[in-house]
Design a protein around this motif. Structure first.
Motif, PDB file in Angstrom:
ATOM      1  N   MET A  55       0.932  -1.481  -0.090  1.00  0.00           N
ATOM      2  CA  MET A  55       0.013   0.009  -0.068  1.00  0.00           C
ATOM      3  C   MET A  55       0.905   1.305   0.023  1.00  0.00           C
ATOM      4  N   THR A  56       0.577   2.194  -0.983  1.00  0.00           N
ATOM      5  CA  THR A  56       1.487   3.337  -1.012  1.00  0.00           C
ATOM      6  C   THR A  56       0.788   4.414   0.005  1.00  0.00           C
ATOM      7  N   ILE A  57       1.969   5.388   0.093  1.00  0.00           N
ATOM      8  CA  ILE A  57       1.596   6.503   0.928  1.00  0.00           C
ATOM      9  C   ILE A  57       0.247   7.387   0.234  1.00  0.00           C
ATOM     10  N   PHE A  58       0.266   7.220  -0.892  1.00  0.00           N
ATOM     11  CA  PHE A  58      -1.052   7.986  -1.300  1.00  0.00           C
ATOM     12  C   PHE A  58      -2.255   7.152  -1.062  1.00  0.00           C
ATOM     13  N   LYS A  87      -2.816   5.529   1.338  1.00  0.00           N
ATOM     14  CA  LYS A  87      -2.923   5.814   2.800  1.00  0.00           C
ATOM     15  C   LYS A  87      -3.657   7.136   3.114  1.00  0.00           C
ATOM     16  N   ILE A  88      -3.197   8.007   2.082  1.00  0.00           N
ATOM     17  CA  ILE A  88      -3.844   9.412   2.359  1.00  0.00           C
ATOM     18  C   ILE A  88      -5.157   9.318   1.764  1.00  0.00           C
ATOM     19  N   ILE A  89      -5.464   8.669   0.666  1.00  0.00           N
ATOM     20  CA  ILE A  89      -6.864   8.393  -0.045  1.00  0.00           C
ATOM     21  C   ILE A  89      -7.997   7.744   1.230  1.00  0.00           C
ATOM     22  N   ASN A  90      -7.240   6.708   1.862  1.00  0.00           N
ATOM     23  CA  ASN A  90      -8.268   6.106   2.861  1.00  0.00           C
ATOM     24  C   ASN A  90      -8.215   6.506   4.263  1.00  0.00           C
ATOM     25  N   ARG A  91      -7.549   7.975   4.355  1.00  0.00           N
ATOM     26  CA  ARG A  91      -7.566   8.963   5.304  1.00  0.00           C
ATOM     27  C   ARG A  91      -6.742   7.860   6.590  1.00  0.00           C
ATOM     28  N   GLU A  92      -6.038   7.328   6.292  1.00  0.00           N
ATOM     29  CA  GLU A  92      -5.031   6.614   7.130  1.00  0.00           C
ATOM     30  C   GLU A  92      -3.774   7.539   7.680  1.00  0.00           C
ATOM     31  N   LEU A  93      -3.433   8.568   6.861  1.00  0.00           N
ATOM     32  CA  LEU A  93      -2.299   9.457   6.807  1.00  0.00           C
ATOM     33  C   LEU A  93      -3.245  10.429   6.616  1.00  0.00           C
ATOM     34  N   PRO A  94      -2.812  11.900   7.313  1.00  0.00           N
ATOM     35  CA  PRO A  94      -3.406  13.162   7.080  1.00  0.00           C
ATOM     36  C   PRO A  94      -2.955  13.610   5.485  1.00  0.00           C
ATOM     37  N   GLY A  95      -3.738  14.408   5.041  1.00  0.00           N
ATOM     38  CA  GLY A  95      -3.185  15.072   3.803  1.00  0.00           C
ATOM     39  C   GLY A  95      -3.915  16.604   3.471  1.00  0.00           C
ATOM     40  N   TYR A  96      -3.261  17.260   2.773  1.00  0.00           N
ATOM     41  CA  TYR A  96      -4.015  18.617   2.651  1.00  0.00           C
ATOM     42  C   TYR A  96      -4.934  18.759   1.358  1.00  0.00           C
ATOM     43  N   ILE A  97      -5.864  17.947   1.473  1.00  0.00           N
ATOM     44  CA  ILE A  97      -6.823  17.661   0.238  1.00  0.00           C
ATOM     45  C   ILE A  97      -7.579  18.951  -0.125  1.00  0.00           C
ATOM     46  N   LEU A  98      -7.298  18.866  -1.542  1.00  0.00           N
ATOM     47  CA  LEU A  98      -8.073  20.030  -2.083  1.00  0.00           C
ATOM     48  C   LEU A  98      -9.378  19.799  -2.717  1.00  0.00           C
ATOM     49  N   VAL A 130      -3.909  12.162  -8.206  1.00  0.00           N
ATOM     50  CA  VAL A 130      -3.806  10.824  -7.948  1.00  0.00           C
ATOM     51  C   VAL A 130      -4.896  10.044  -8.228  1.00  0.00           C
ATOM     52  N   PRO A 131      -4.900   9.165  -9.040  1.00  0.00           N
ATOM     53  CA  PRO A 131      -6.029   8.189  -9.165  1.00  0.00           C
ATOM     54  C   PRO A 131      -6.525   7.412  -8.036  1.00  0.00           C
ATOM     55  N   LYS A 132      -7.553   7.008  -7.317  1.00  0.00           N
ATOM     56  CA  LYS A 132      -7.663   6.347  -6.513  1.00  0.00           C
ATOM     57  C   LYS A 132      -7.202   4.853  -6.401  1.00  0.00           C
ATOM     58  N   LYS A 133      -7.424   4.324  -7.737  1.00  0.00           N
ATOM     59  CA  LYS A 133      -6.618   2.949  -8.065  1.00  0.00           C
ATOM     60  C   LYS A 133      -5.320   3.195  -7.766  1.00  0.00           C
TER      61      LYS A 133
END
Length: 130
Positions: free
Chosen positions: A1-4, A6-17, A40-43
């Protein structure tokens, strides 16, 4: 699982626009310019050209939409586009506000901004103003 992912899944924080069913856009935390955004694509697909045709077109359409809005809130001549794809094994498009070609040079020093700066940009993006 990539860092992206994890951001998509809200497992890591991100500054989502912005996000939709297929894609997400968030601020790069190691930007080369103010407003540097990743689309980033969610896939989780490593290589841009391995995306299915519909997913590729959806990603490009979403990147265009984000770039238009980003240009409205970040002072710049254009939004530069780059696909490097070696840093994280998850397809992503860099949207970089630029005024000159050298602004999109990835060997430029990475910039650092405060949490408040990032949050302000996210808020301004979502409200649609500088």
């Amino acid at each position: 699982m990539t860092i992206f992912t994890k951001i998509i899944n809200r497992e890591l924080p991100g500054y989502i626009l912005e996000e939709n069913q297929h894609c997400i856009a968030f601020l790069d935390i190691q930007p080369i310019k103010w407003g540097h955004t990743l689309v980033v694509p969610k896939k989780e697909i490593d290589y841009l050209f391995d995306l299915e045709e519909t997913d590729y077109l959806e990603l490009q359409k979403f990147a265009k939409q984000v770039s238009q809005r980003l240009r409205e809130i970040v002072s710049c001549q254009r939004i530069g586009v780059a696909v490097v794809g070696l840093e994280v094994p998850h397809t992503h498009i860099h949207l970089v506000p630029i005024d000159k070609v050298s602004d999109i040079n990835f060997s430029n020093p990475k910039l650092s901004f405060s949490e408040e700066d990032y949050q302000r940009l996210v808020t301004n993006y979502q409200k649609g103003h500088r």
